[in-house]
Scaffold this motif. Structure first.
Motif, mmCIF file in Angstrom:
data_model
loop_
_atom_site.group_PDB
_atom_site.id
_atom_site.type_symbol
_atom_site.label_atom_id
_atom_site.label_comp_id
_atom_site.label_asym_id
_atom_site.label_seq_id
_atom_site.Cartn_x
_atom_site.Cartn_y
_atom_site.Cartn_z
ATOM 1 N N ALA A 1 0.826 -1.217 0.000
ATOM 2 C CA ALA A 1 0.000 0.000 0.000
ATOM 3 C C ALA A 1 0.855 1.260 0.000
ATOM 4 N N GLU A 2 2.009 1.211 0.625
ATOM 5 C CA GLU A 2 2.889 2.392 0.653
ATOM 6 C C GLU A 2 3.363 2.745 -0.756
ATOM 7 N N PHE A 3 3.643 1.736 -1.549
ATOM 8 C CA PHE A 3 4.087 1.980 -2.923
ATOM 9 C C PHE A 3 2.961 2.551 -3.765
ATOM 10 N N LEU A 4 1.755 2.025 -3.584
ATOM 11 C CA LEU A 4 0.612 2.519 -4.349
ATOM 12 C C LEU A 4 0.238 3.934 -3.943
ATOM 13 N N SER A 5 0.352 4.261 -2.663
ATOM 14 C CA SER A 5 0.086 5.639 -2.232
ATOM 15 C C SER A 5 1.175 6.578 -2.744
ATOM 16 N N GLY A 6 2.399 6.087 -2.835
ATOM 17 C CA GLY A 6 3.467 6.882 -3.424
ATOM 18 C C GLY A 6 3.218 7.157 -4.895
ATOM 19 N N ASP A 7 2.595 6.205 -5.577
ATOM 20 C CA ASP A 7 2.220 6.377 -6.980
ATOM 21 C C ASP A 7 1.236 7.537 -7.132
ATOM 22 N N VAL A 8 0.235 7.580 -6.295
ATOM 23 C CA VAL A 8 -0.760 8.661 -6.358
ATOM 24 C C VAL A 8 -0.122 9.996 -5.989
ATOM 25 N N ILE A 9 0.733 10.012 -4.985
ATOM 26 C CA ILE A 9 1.403 11.250 -4.570
ATOM 27 C C ILE A 9 2.308 11.770 -5.684
ATOM 28 N N LEU A 10 3.012 10.871 -6.367
ATOM 29 C CA LEU A 10 3.866 11.280 -7.491
ATOM 30 C C LEU A 10 3.046 11.932 -8.595
ATOM 31 N N ARG A 11 1.917 11.338 -8.937
ATOM 32 C CA ARG A 11 1.079 11.874 -10.005
ATOM 33 C C ARG A 11 0.467 13.216 -9.622
ATOM 34 N N LEU A 12 -0.019 13.331 -8.399
ATOM 35 C CA LEU A 12 -0.588 14.613 -7.961
ATOM 36 C C LEU A 12 0.490 15.685 -7.829
ATOM 37 N N GLY A 13 1.681 15.292 -7.429
ATOM 38 C CA GLY A 13 2.795 16.243 -7.384
ATOM 39 C C GLY A 13 3.161 16.761 -8.760
ATOM 40 N N LEU A 14 3.127 15.878 -9.736
ATOM 41 C CA LEU A 14 3.404 16.290 -11.117
ATOM 42 C C LEU A 14 2.343 17.262 -11.622
ATOM 43 N N VAL A 15 1.080 16.998 -11.276
ATOM 44 C CA VAL A 15 -0.004 17.919 -11.649
ATOM 45 C C VAL A 15 0.206 19.269 -10.977
ATOM 46 N N PHE A 16 0.601 19.276 -9.714
ATOM 47 C CA PHE A 16 0.845 20.523 -8.991
ATOM 48 C C PHE A 16 1.976 21.320 -9.632
ATOM 49 N N VAL A 17 3.042 20.652 -10.017
ATOM 50 C CA VAL A 17 4.177 21.349 -10.636
ATOM 51 C C VAL A 17 3.773 21.957 -11.969
ATOM 52 N N VAL A 18 3.083 21.210 -12.797
ATOM 53 C CA VAL A 18 2.682 21.723 -14.112
ATOM 54 C C VAL A 18 1.688 22.874 -13.958
ATOM 55 N N THR A 19 0.750 22.756 -13.027
ATOM 56 C CA THR A 19 -0.210 23.835 -12.802
ATOM 57 C C THR A 19 0.489 25.081 -12.279
ATOM 58 N N SER A 20 1.480 24.905 -11.413
ATOM 59 C CA SER A 20 2.235 26.050 -10.905
ATOM 60 C C SER A 20 3.044 26.733 -12.006
ATOM 61 N N VAL A 21 3.662 25.942 -12.866
ATOM 62 C CA VAL A 21 4.422 26.512 -13.978
ATOM 63 C C VAL A 21 3.482 27.264 -14.930
ATOM 64 N N ALA A 22 2.315 26.693 -15.183
ATOM 65 C CA ALA A 22 1.346 27.369 -16.043
ATOM 66 C C ALA A 22 0.875 28.669 -15.405
ATOM 67 N N GLN A 23 0.717 28.686 -14.100
ATOM 68 C CA GLN A 23 0.306 29.900 -13.404
ATOM 69 C C GLN A 23 1.394 30.966 -13.497
#
Length: 88
Positions: free
Chosen positions: A62-84
């Motif tokens: 479960a720790e690996f799968l939660s890390g998967d979701v955190i990685l994807r949401l972090g990538l979305v946050f970075v791209v949204t911040s760069v776009a902003q």
């Protein structure tokens, strides 16, 4: 031995997501200049390949799968911040 190498090679399994999310996010920002459209399109792109990329780690803890979701949401946050930052 294979379980020890899994964390080291795990980011290589996300190459589709790592290319798709920034390119789509910045393209949507350039074309539409709408922050909500950037957020929604990057969220969709972040999870579009999740089933394919996760097949390798079917027996992952479960720790690996939660890390998967955190990685994807972090990538979305970075791209949204760069776009902003690049937008007017």
């Amino acid at each position: 031995m294979q379980t020890l190498l899994r964390p080291l090679v795990a980011p290589a399994a996300y190459w589709r997501t790592l290319l798709l999310v920034p390119s789509v996010g910045l393209l949507v920002d350039t074309v539409f200049q709408d922050r909500l459209a950037v957020l929604l399109s990057t969220l969709a792109c972040a999870f579009i390949f999740r089933g394919y990329e996760r097949r390798r780690w079917i027996h992952a803890p479960a720790e690996f799968l939660s890390g998967d979701v955190i990685l994807r949401l972090g990538l979305v946050f970075v791209v949204t911040s760069v776009a902003q930052l690049t937008g007017a």
